[in-house]
Design an enzyme around this catalytic site. Structure first.
Site, PDB file in Angstrom:
ATOM      1  N   ASP A  21       0.795  -1.336   0.034  1.00 11.17           N
ATOM      2  CA  ASP A  21      -0.136  -0.136   0.013  1.00 11.17           C
ATOM      3  C   ASP A  21       0.644   1.171  -0.052  1.00 11.17           C
ATOM      4  O   ASP A  21       1.998   1.197   0.480  1.00 11.17           O
ATOM      5  CB  ASP A  21      -0.845  -0.048   1.411  1.00 11.17           C
ATOM      6  CG  ASP A  21      -2.073   0.829   1.188  1.00 11.17           C
ATOM      7  OD1 ASP A  21      -2.309   1.606   0.099  1.00 11.17           O
ATOM      8  OD2 ASP A  21      -2.846   1.106   2.102  1.00 11.17           O
ATOM      9  N   GLY A  22       0.273   2.357  -0.561  1.00 14.79           N
ATOM     10  CA  GLY A  22       1.154   3.792  -0.610  1.00 14.79           C
ATOM     11  C   GLY A  22       1.453   4.163  -1.794  1.00 14.79           C
ATOM     12  O   GLY A  22       2.160   5.270  -2.000  1.00 14.79           O
ATOM     13  N   HIS A  38       2.579   3.261  -8.857  1.00 21.04           N
ATOM     14  CA  HIS A  38       2.447   1.842  -9.171  1.00 21.04           C
ATOM     15  C   HIS A  38       3.708   1.142  -9.898  1.00 21.04           C
ATOM     16  O   HIS A  38       4.295   0.274  -9.561  1.00 21.04           O
ATOM     17  CB  HIS A  38       1.191   1.483 -10.031  1.00 21.04           C
ATOM     18  CG  HIS A  38      -0.236   1.903  -9.155  1.00 21.04           C
ATOM     19  ND1 HIS A  38      -0.202   1.421  -8.032  1.00 21.04           N
ATOM     20  CD2 HIS A  38      -1.205   2.641  -9.616  1.00 21.04           C
ATOM     21  CE1 HIS A  38      -1.579   1.808  -7.420  1.00 21.04           C
ATOM     22  NE2 HIS A  38      -1.978   2.645  -8.485  1.00 21.04           N
ATOM     23  N   LEU A 132      12.031 -20.380  -4.559  1.00 17.86           N
ATOM     24  CA  LEU A 132      10.816 -19.369  -4.029  1.00 17.86           C
ATOM     25  C   LEU A 132       9.697 -19.373  -4.704  1.00 17.86           C
ATOM     26  O   LEU A 132       9.586 -19.632  -5.917  1.00 17.86           O
ATOM     27  CB  LEU A 132      11.233 -17.762  -3.992  1.00 17.86           C
ATOM     28  CG  LEU A 132      10.344 -16.731  -3.627  1.00 17.86           C
ATOM     29  CD1 LEU A 132      10.309 -16.843  -2.117  1.00 17.86           C
ATOM     30  CD2 LEU A 132      10.730 -15.315  -3.959  1.00 17.86           C
ATOM     31  N   ARG A 192      -5.006  -2.553   8.510  1.00 15.91           N
ATOM     32  CA  ARG A 192      -6.277  -3.502   8.419  1.00 15.91           C
ATOM     33  C   ARG A 192      -5.792  -4.447   7.211  1.00 15.91           C
ATOM     34  O   ARG A 192      -4.736  -4.338   6.558  1.00 15.91           O
ATOM     35  CB  ARG A 192      -7.343  -2.551   7.854  1.00 15.91           C
ATOM     36  CG  ARG A 192      -7.076  -1.481   6.725  1.00 15.91           C
ATOM     37  CD  ARG A 192      -8.199  -0.953   6.178  1.00 15.91           C
ATOM     38  NE  ARG A 192      -8.072  -0.072   5.319  1.00 15.91           N
ATOM     39  CZ  ARG A 192      -7.799   1.208   5.206  1.00 15.91           C
ATOM     40  NH1 ARG A 192      -7.997   1.773   6.353  1.00 15.91           N
ATOM     41  NH2 ARG A 192      -7.527   2.015   4.191  1.00 15.91           N
ATOM     42  N   GLU A 205       1.716 -13.485  12.231  1.00 14.78           N
ATOM     43  CA  GLU A 205       2.101 -12.412  13.046  1.00 14.78           C
ATOM     44  C   GLU A 205       1.970 -11.316  11.894  1.00 14.78           C
ATOM     45  O   GLU A 205       2.173 -11.225  10.826  1.00 14.78           O
ATOM     46  CB  GLU A 205       3.498 -12.525  13.307  1.00 14.78           C
ATOM     47  CG  GLU A 205       3.951 -13.632  14.317  1.00 14.78           C
ATOM     48  CD  GLU A 205       3.480 -13.385  15.746  1.00 14.78           C
ATOM     49  OE1 GLU A 205       3.200 -12.199  15.921  1.00 14.78           O
ATOM     50  OE2 GLU A 205       2.830 -14.333  16.276  1.00 14.78           O
TER      51      GLU A 205
HETATM   52  C1  FPP Z   1      -2.157   0.025  -3.332  1.00 15.68           C
HETATM   53  O1  FPP Z   1      -1.627   1.371  -3.107  1.00 15.68           O
HETATM   54  C2  FPP Z   1      -1.574  -0.873  -4.410  1.00 15.68           C
HETATM   55  C3  FPP Z   1      -2.380  -1.299  -5.288  1.00 15.68           C
HETATM   56  C4  FPP Z   1      -3.685  -1.190  -5.610  1.00 15.68           C
HETATM   57  C5  FPP Z   1      -1.513  -1.967  -6.418  1.00 15.68           C
HETATM   58  C6  FPP Z   1      -0.354  -2.494  -6.105  1.00 15.68           C
HETATM   59  C7  FPP Z   1       0.377  -2.698  -7.458  1.00 15.68           C
HETATM   60  C8  FPP Z   1       1.611  -2.842  -7.501  1.00 15.68           C
HETATM   61  C9  FPP Z   1       2.769  -2.614  -6.428  1.00 15.68           C
HETATM   62  C10 FPP Z   1       2.484  -2.563  -9.010  1.00 15.68           C
HETATM   63  C11 FPP Z   1       3.304  -3.445  -9.464  1.00 15.68           C
HETATM   64  C12 FPP Z   1       2.783  -5.034  -8.971  1.00 15.68           C
HETATM   65  C13 FPP Z   1       3.509  -5.847  -9.793  1.00 15.68           C
HETATM   66  C14 FPP Z   1       3.179  -7.126  -9.486  1.00 15.68           C
HETATM   67  C15 FPP Z   1       4.140  -5.789 -10.806  1.00 15.68           C
HETATM   68  P1  FPP Z   1      -2.701   2.568  -3.285  1.00 15.68           P
HETATM   69  O2  FPP Z   1      -2.529   3.105  -4.737  1.00 15.68           O
HETATM   70  O3  FPP Z   1      -3.991   2.223  -2.765  1.00 15.68           O
HETATM   71  O4  FPP Z   1      -1.758   3.676  -2.509  1.00 15.68           O
HETATM   72  P2  FPP Z   1      -2.576   4.990  -1.664  1.00 15.68           P
HETATM   73  O5  FPP Z   1      -3.341   4.237  -0.691  1.00 15.68           O
HETATM   74  O6  FPP Z   1      -1.318   5.708  -1.279  1.00 15.68           O
HETATM   75  O7  FPP Z   1      -3.405   5.593  -2.649  1.00 15.68           O
END
Ligand code: FPP
Length: 243
Positions: A21-22, A38, A132, A192, A205
Site C-alpha cells: 500500500d501507499g 504503481h 521461492l 487493516r 504475525e
Molecule cells: C495500493 O496502493 C496498491 C495497489 C492497489 C496496487 C499494487 C500494485 C503494485 C505494487 C504494482 C506492481 C505489481 C506487480 C505485481 C508488478 P494505493 O494505490 O492504494 O496507495 P494509496 O493508499 O497511497 O493511494
C-alpha cells in the site's frame, strides 16, 4: 536480480504475505500521476523478490489487485493491468533462471485474455522453480474464495480444515496448496487486512510499517523478518508446551 542472492539455496520455510500500500500517496507527494507510484511499486516488487530467499522465505504472496480495486478509475485499472502484463513478460526469464516459481491467485475470468495468457505462460515457464514460490494475488478477495470453497464443499464431504483449505486453493486456481501465512506485512501506514488471505492468516504475525510501498527496501523486509523471529508464537497453547 543478483544471481548470488538466489542461486544454490534450498527453499526457505517462511510464508510472508505483503499488502503493498501507499503507491498513490508516494506519487502524489511528488506531483506525479498515481500510475507513477504503481510503476515505482513494481521496482519494489523486484527488490523484495530478490531479497526473500536470503531471509528464509519460501513463499511470498503479494497483494497486487483486490477484487474491490475494480472500483478505481478506469485509467488506473488499465494502467495496473498493463503493468502486470509488462512485469510478467519482462521478468519471466529471470524468475526461471533464479528458481522462482510464479503463480497467480484470484479470479482470472475478469482479466483480459492477453493477461490470462501471460499468467499461464509465466506459470508454466517457471513451474520447476524450487527457490521461492511467488504468488501474485490479482482480482483477489479472501471472502469470495471462502464462499467459493464453502459452496463447493459437497454435503457429506469431510469438512475438516485440511479439506477446506484444499477447496480454497481450488478457488484461487492454485495447483499446489501453500502453507499458512507466518508473517503478514502491510506497507503504507494503514492497519487493516483488506480482505487478504483471511483464512490462511489465522495465526500470522502482523507487521505494519508506515513506509510507502515504493520506498520499501530489502532492509525493511529483513527488519520485519527479524522482528517476526523475536515473537513468541504459541498458537493458543502455553509457552514451551506446543502439542
Ligand atoms: C495500493 O496502493 C496498491 C495497489 C492497489 C496496487 C499494487 C500494485 C503494485 C505494487 C504494482 C506492481 C505489481 C506487480 C505485481 C508488478 P494505493 O494505490 O492504494 O496507495 P494509496 O493508499 O497511497 O493511494
Amino acid at each position: 536480480m543478483d544471481k548470488s542472492t538466489l542461486d544454490n539455496r534450498s527453499q526457505g520455510s517462511l510464508h510472508v504475505a505483503i499488502i503493498m500500500d501507499g503507491n498513490g500517496r508516494w506519487a502524489e507527494a511528488r506531483g506525479l500521476p498515481r500510475l507513477a507510484g504503481h510503476q515505482a511499486g513494481a521496482a519494489a516488487v523486484r527488490r523484495t523478490v530478490e531479497a526473500a530467499p536470503g531471509l528464509g522465505i519460501g513463499t511470498l504472496t503479494l497483494y497486487a489487485f483486490s477484487a474491490d480495486n475494480w472500483r478505481r478509475p478506469l485509467d488506473e485499472v488499465r494502467g495496473l493491468m498493463d503493468l502486470f502484463l509488462r512485469y510478467l513478460r519482462a521478468e519471466v526469464r529471470r524468475l526461471r533462471e533464479h528458481g522462482v516459481r510464479l503463480s497467480a491467485i484470484g479470479r482470472r475470468d475478469r482479466l483480459s485474455l492477453t493477461l490470462q495468457e501471460a499468467i499461464a505462460r509465466a506459470e508454466s515457464a517457471t513451474a520447476a522453480g524450487e527457490t521461492l514460490t511467488l504468488r501474485l494475488a490479482i482480482d483477489y478477495s479472501a471472502r469470495d474464495a471462502i464462499l467459493h470453497a464453502a459452496r463447493h464443499t459437497a454435503s457429506g464431504e469431510a469438512a475438516d480444515r485440511e479439506a477446506f483449505r484444499r477447496r480454497l486453493g481450488e478457488a484461487y486456481g492454485e495447483r499446489e496448496m501453500s502453507p499458512d501465512v507466518d508473517l503478514l506485512i502491510r506497507a503504507g501506514g494503514e492497519r487493516r487486512l483488506s480482505d487478504f488471505l483471511l483464512w490462511e492468516s489465522a495465526y500470522a504475525e502482523l507487521h505494519f510499517t508506515s513506509r510507502l510501498w515504493p520506498d520499501f527496501e530489502a532492509g525493511d523486509l529483513a527488519d520485519a523478518v527479524a522482528e517476526f523471529h523475536g515473537r513468541a508464537r504459541r498458537f493458543g497453547a502455553l509457552p514451551g508446551r506446543l502439542a
